[in-house]
Design an enzyme around this catalytic site. Structure first.
Site, PDB file in Angstrom:
ATOM      1  CG  ASP A 142      -1.842   1.217   1.217  1.00 44.50           C
ATOM      2  OD1 ASP A 142      -2.376   1.548   2.290  1.00 44.50           O
ATOM      3  OD2 ASP A 142      -2.010   1.833   0.144  1.00 44.50           O
ATOM      4  CD  GLU A 176      -5.094   6.654  -0.766  1.00 39.25           C
ATOM      5  OE1 GLU A 176      -4.221   6.361   0.078  1.00 39.25           O
ATOM      6  OE2 GLU A 176      -6.220   6.136  -0.758  1.00 39.25           O
ATOM      7  CG  HIS A 292      -3.035   1.873   6.620  1.00 42.07           C
ATOM      8  ND1 HIS A 292      -4.141   2.691   6.738  1.00 42.07           N
ATOM      9  CD2 HIS A 292      -2.706   1.899   5.299  1.00 42.07           C
ATOM     10  CE1 HIS A 292      -4.449   3.189   5.555  1.00 42.07           C
ATOM     11  NE2 HIS A 292      -3.600   2.721   4.661  1.00 42.07           N
TER      12      HIS A 292
HETATM   13  N1  DTR Z   1      -7.761   3.587   0.782  1.00 37.88           N
HETATM   14  C1  DTR Z   1      -6.703   2.705   0.368  1.00 37.88           C
HETATM   15  C2  DTR Z   1      -6.964   1.254   0.650  1.00 37.88           C
HETATM   16  C3  DTR Z   1      -8.277   0.813   0.219  1.00 37.88           C
HETATM   17  C4  DTR Z   1      -9.271   0.441   1.037  1.00 37.88           C
HETATM   18  N2  DTR Z   1     -10.340   0.041   0.260  1.00 37.88           N
HETATM   19  C5  DTR Z   1     -10.010   0.177  -1.026  1.00 37.88           C
HETATM   20  C6  DTR Z   1     -10.731  -0.066  -2.195  1.00 37.88           C
HETATM   21  C7  DTR Z   1     -10.161   0.201  -3.418  1.00 37.88           C
HETATM   22  C8  DTR Z   1      -8.844   0.724  -3.471  1.00 37.88           C
HETATM   23  C9  DTR Z   1      -8.109   0.963  -2.291  1.00 37.88           C
HETATM   24  C10 DTR Z   1      -8.705   0.683  -1.074  1.00 37.88           C
HETATM   25  C11 DTR Z   1      -5.448   3.056   1.088  1.00 37.88           C
HETATM   26  O1  DTR Z   1      -5.375   2.845   2.286  1.00 37.88           O
HETATM   27  O2  DTR Z   1      -4.539   3.524   0.421  1.00 37.88           O
HETATM   28 ZN    ZN Z   2      -3.426   3.039   2.648  1.00 35.55          ZN
HETATM   29 ZN    ZN Z   3      -3.457   2.754  -0.850  1.00 43.66          ZN
END
Ligand code: DTR
Ligand code: ZN
Ligand code: ZN
Ligand code: CA
Length: 444
Positions: A142, A176, A292
């Site tokens: 991530d 992000e 995370h």
């Molecule tokens: N928000 C993103 C991780 C994440 C969680 N649900 C989704 C669905 C589709 C794409 C990404 C994500 C992050 O923590 O970067």
């Molecule tokens: Zn993330």
């Molecule tokens: Zn992400």
């Protein structure tokens, strides 16, 4: 009844001209365009994206984090070092790169935008990934995974000297993790004229989760189908991504009315038994137990998932940029079934089904009308859009005693969604004289 040309002959002639042809049908109601009508622009197959190369980018992100206090988070030196690495790779490969700065939480953030020279600047296919991590760790899944896959696909474009019909743009977003800050900033600053040029935005955020699922965003049907067809070709079942609406960088693009899509292998949610049955892995366990967390390292990657998703990304970028997402301009949808027009009677219609296009109809939609009638002044003619909006093409005119209407009207249909059932509506409003609709066609 008009002498219908043989469907094969006519189809072949029109297809040779790059036009999509609806089937010729004796029935009055529309017939959909030939489902297997080949795209007018042949699609070159995407190259295989090297897992070794993608992993090498992950190793660099890992080292950057280690050399910069343990993370690649917004506002930290590790983020800017990540940007500098990706930018240097792209500059060396011939991309036109730009850094877009923004401020958030008292720190300077950066979006890295890379344009591949060439292609129709009026049709931009856009692929992106967020480059920042959380402060807890290196953020390899991530979202080093998405960042590395998009980078390696961009480098593959350069190695192939790929020249698609559309213009290719790539982006690596900042902040992000703090709320889609970088991508929101980019879209906010984008003039509406520039937004309308983006035919699709593809997002890749977490595509190598260690206990992976194969999720496809279901926001735009054309983009979704492109990804699903790819995985079907691998024999890999996919599911619709339901967790993410608004949770990654595609959200600001979607909110701006731009078609979006993407891939995801899962975050903190747990894999069900049914999902483990179809994908393998461990049911009852998160798709990414290190989401995370500091353990989101290079060991936190499923290589098969990363490889498959990298190749799927390349497939989608090659396919959707070759001008095949929507049939190219000059595509005609036609219904040649004869429709009798009752004398001084109710309106009748001839319909065509438009599909496979993205966005709205053009401001200069061509409406071809062939009506046989012995007193055309009796007739009113309307184009009716899929949502029922009527555009008057011709009023009745009692003094116009000439025969037939064989002409092409130009309609500003830019306020209408392109896909759907369009109708030509004709009514004979005066007694005596009769006729028929011979054919009706729309050219986009
Ligand atoms: N928000 C993103 C991780 C994440 C969680 N649900 C989704 C669905 C589709 C794409 C990404 C994500 C992050 O923590 O970067
Ligand atoms: Zn993330
Ligand atoms: Zn992400
Ligand atoms: Ca590969």
């Amino acid at each position: 009844m008009s002498l219908l040309p043989s469907p094969r002959t006519s189809s072949a002639l029109l297809l040779a001209a790059g036009l999509v042809v609806t089937a010729f049908a004796p029935a009055v109601q529309a017939v959909p365009a030939l489902p297997d009508a080949p795209a007018a622009t042949p699609t070159l197959a995407a190259p295989d994206i090297s897992l070794t190369h993608v992993k090498a980018h992950l190793a660099r992100f890992s080292k950057i984090a280690a050399d910069n206090g343990g993370s690649r988070a917004h506002g930290r030196s590790g983020y800017k070092a990540s940007v500098d690495y990706v930018k240097a790779e792209l500059d060396a490969a011939g991309f036109t790169t730009a850094l877009q700065q923004f401020t958030y939480d008292g720190a300077t953030g950066y979006n890295l935008i890379a344009d591949w020279p060439g292609g129709d600047s009026g049709q931009v296919l856009f692929a992106g990934a967020h480059l920042d991590s959380v402060t807890e760790g290196a953020g390899i899944n991530d979202n080093g995974s998405g960042s590395a896959a998009v980078l390696e696909t961009a480098l593959a474009v350069s190695r192939a000297q790929y020249k698609p019909a559309k213009h290719l743009r790539f982006a690596w977003w900042g902040a992000e993790e703090l709320g889609l800050i970088g991508s929101k900033h980019y879209v906010d600053k984008l003039a509406s004229t520039e937004r309308s040029k983006i035919s699709g935005y593809l997002n890749f955020d977490m595509i190598g989760s260690p206990n992976p699922g194969y999720f496809v965003y279901d926001d735009d049907p054309t983009i979704e189908k492109t990804f699903k067809d790819y995985f079907a070709g691998l024999g890999v079942p996919t599911e619709i991504e339901t967790e993410g609406d608004g949770r990654s960088d595609h959200a600001p693009f979607k909110k701006a009315g731009i078609p979006v899509g993407g891939l995801f292998t899962g975050a903190g949610s747990k894999k069900t038994a049914a999902q483990a049955q179809k994908w393998g892995g461990t049911s009852g366990q998160s798709f990414d137990r290190c989401y995370h967390s500091s353990c989101d390292t290079t060991a936190n990657i499923d290589e098969t998932a990363l490889d498959r998703n990298s190749d799927a990304a390349a497939h989608a970028i090659w396919t959707l940029s070759a001008g095949t997402t929507a049939p190219p301009a000059g595509t005609t949808y036609e219904n040649t079934a004869d429709v009798s027009i009752p004398d001084n009677g109710a309106a009748v219609t001839s319909a065509v089904d438009v599909s496979g296009r993205t966005g709205n109809a053009p401001a200069a939609l061509k409406v071809g009308v062939d009506i046989v009638h012995t007193y055309r002044g009796d007739l009113t003619v309307d184009l009716v859009a899929p949502d029922g909006t009527a555009y008057r093409l011709k009023n009745a005119a009692g003094t116009d005693s000439a025969d037939d209407i064989r002409t092409t009207y130009t309609v500003d249909a830019s306020g209408e969604t392109a896909n759907g059932t369009w109708k030509l509506r004709v009514q004979d409003t005066a007694a005596q004289d009769t006729g028929r609709i011979d054919s009706f066609r729309l050219t986009f």
